[in-house]
Design a protein around this motif. Structure first.
Motif, PDB file in Angstrom:
ATOM      1  N   ALA A   5       2.145 -11.522  -2.020  1.00  0.00           N
ATOM      2  CA  ALA A   5       2.840 -10.269  -1.729  1.00  0.00           C
ATOM      3  C   ALA A   5       1.831  -9.168  -1.442  1.00  0.00           C
ATOM      4  N   ARG A  39       7.302  -3.978  -0.376  1.00  0.00           N
ATOM      5  CA  ARG A  39       6.603  -5.239  -0.652  1.00  0.00           C
ATOM      6  C   ARG A  39       6.812  -6.202   0.514  1.00  0.00           C
ATOM      7  N   VAL A  67       1.549  -4.924  -0.627  1.00  0.00           N
ATOM      8  CA  VAL A  67       2.314  -3.711  -0.937  1.00  0.00           C
ATOM      9  C   VAL A  67       1.840  -2.574  -0.051  1.00  0.00           C
TER      10      VAL A  67
END
Length: 489
Positions: free
Chosen positions: A245, A236, A247
């Motif tokens: 965020a 992350r 990923v």
């Protein structure tokens, strides 16, 4: 769209393709693309085999030569990067990528392409600190040292990849990004590979440049091979500006052996036609960083803040538009595979490697021939895998004279221009001339004559020319995946 990912191929193309076709039959889907994470072993003949860095007892022709000769054809588009067990002499014909066989595409030392709206990048080779700051000086026939250093990652390719902007969907590296094991089931990994324990403890397992690229590019998927074990992880990323965020789903896969986890299939929503095309931003980056190419063994540092020269090469929209115009507004990768060596004949039996010698360097037509089609000026059309060797020579003779666009001064402006004859690995030859000879050698033919008069014959060469860099057409790709594991039957 279904994409199959394979770990280390080691030349087992028949087994890999058969496994993919079997998965298609079992699950009822069609695989549109196969990605291979290194150790592809594109071995055409005994001389290629001699250029692989491995003991003679492990040298085996395997399957690639059948696909090279046309005896077989890859059933789906295959894109691969190089590892540390390759026919390096053949891959050096494609420093910026190209077709090694029909329907099989190599990304080069580093490369970015587009397929089905996805942006796919890759970095070939493995990281070794002592060679990281050197140029691409290796050429066949290799020495005991250069047969290994030829596949070591260089800072130039990493620097170029760091200039990318926008979204990246898939990235491949042969060795793992350093530290990725902290984001998965580390204890399970160490149970399978106990000899990794000290390197994991010291945080030295994997590639430092790949770790930097992972944190900079932040692709949705990152695939690797090399360590011969399946290992998933989720990293992350935190965006300090937006506080959102991102990923990255990481997956390392095993090598192609029975009962090993060497194959994975993911399903991704495509946002474009299923055809291979160049990435405009990447082409522009290559074009803007042409002057940074080194083919020597001296330490070479990339530009940075504090100096007087440009050190940020993320292209502007105008620079990308220039590249697209140079390409004739056509970024589709042409199907221009041409064999450059004799293929192995299986009827000859197992080759006697002790009697085989390494080949001389070759230039591939995909690397040196500029395609026609831009206002009748072939050399103004920049091809991603067809770099202008001659421009490299003229840049050596007249540093700074040819900035982003390339123009010859033998003909008046507006007059038809003939393409430059291809010059090979000429830096050594050019620099061996006196200052006076260099000043008065303004064309490629002059360079050849001057070099030959000094007894410095131009070597048919290896090292890549630098290409134009492009800007990406960022298609928004929403990737929903499900994983289907395929094991070797």
């Amino acid at each position: 769209m279904h994409i199959a990912i394979e770990g280390c191929s080691h030349g087992e193309l028949d087994t890999i393709y058969n496994s993919v076709l079997r998965l298609e039959q079992i699950h009822g889907f069609k695989v549109d693309l196969l990605l291979c994470c290194g150790d592809f072993q594109s071995v055409r003949n005994e001389q290629d085999l001699k250029c692989m860095a491995c003991p003679v007892k492990y040298m085996d022709m395997r399957d690639f030569y059948k696909y090279y000769s046309g005896e077989k054809k890859a059933p789906m588009l295959t894109i691969f990067i190089g590892g540390n067990h390759e026919a390096s002499n053949y891959l050096q014909e494609f420093p910026y990528g190209g077709w090694v066989a029909p329907n099989i595409y190599y990304l080069g030392y580093a490369g970015v392409v587009r397929f089905g709206g996805l942006r796919i990048g890759g970095l070939s080779g493995i990281y070794k600190g002592p060679d990281y700051l050197k140029g691409h000086y290796e050429k066949p026939p290799y020495t005991g040292e250069s047969v290994r250093s030829v596949y070591h990652v260089r800072n130039l390719e990493v620097f170029r990849l760091k200039q990318l902007s926008g979204e990246s969907d898939i990235f491949m590296s042969h060795d793992w990004p350093r530290g990725i094991y902290h984001h998965g089931d580390k204890e399970k990994l160490l149970k399978w590979k106990q000899h990794f324990r000290s390197e994991v403890k010291n945080n030295t397992l994997g590639s430092r440049p790949a770790e930097e690229l992972l944190k900079k590019i932040r692709p949705k998927y990152w695939f690797s091979g090399h360590l011969h074990v399946k290992f998933p992880a989720v990293l992350r990323h935190k965006d300090e500006n937006t506080h959102k965020a991102k990923v990255t789903k990481f997956l390392a896969l095993d090598k192609c052996l029975p009962r090993r986890d060497f194959l994975q299939v993911i399903e991704v929503q495509n946002a474009g036609p299923l055809e291979l095309s160049y990435d405009a931003e990447w082409l522009t980056i290559l074009r803007l960083t042409n002057h940074l190419l080194s083919v020597g063994t001296r330490t070479v540092y990339m530009p940075g803040p504090g100096g007087s020269e440009r050190y940020q090469f993320t292209p502007t929209k105008e620079e990308i538009d220039d590249t697209i115009q140079m390409m004739g507004c056509n970024l589709k990768v042409p199907l221009d595979f041409v064999p450059t060596a004799q293929s192995y004949e299986s009827s000859q039996g197992k080759p006697k490697m002790e009697q085989v010698h390494m080949p001389d360097p070759l230039l591939n037509p995909q690397t040196i021939v500029a395609p026609k089609g831009v206002r009748g000026e072939p050399h103004m059309c920049w091809h991603y895998s067809q770099a202008p060797c001659a421009r490299r020579a003229e840049t050596l003779l007249n540093p700074g004279r040819y900035p982003s666009s390339f123009q010859r001064d033998e003909a008046p402006l507006g007059a038809p221009k003939a393409p430059l004859p291809a010059l090979t690995h000429c830096e050594t030859n050019v620099m061996s001339l006196t200052r006076s000879e260099r000043r008065h050698s303004s064309t490629v033919s002059d360079i050849r004559q001057a070099a030959q008069s000094r007894g410095s014959l131009c070597r048919t060469g290896l090292n890549p020319p630098v290409l134009p860099r492009p800007t990406p057409t960022h298609g928004k790709v929403q990737a929903e995946t499900h994983h289907t594991l395929g094991k070797c039957p």
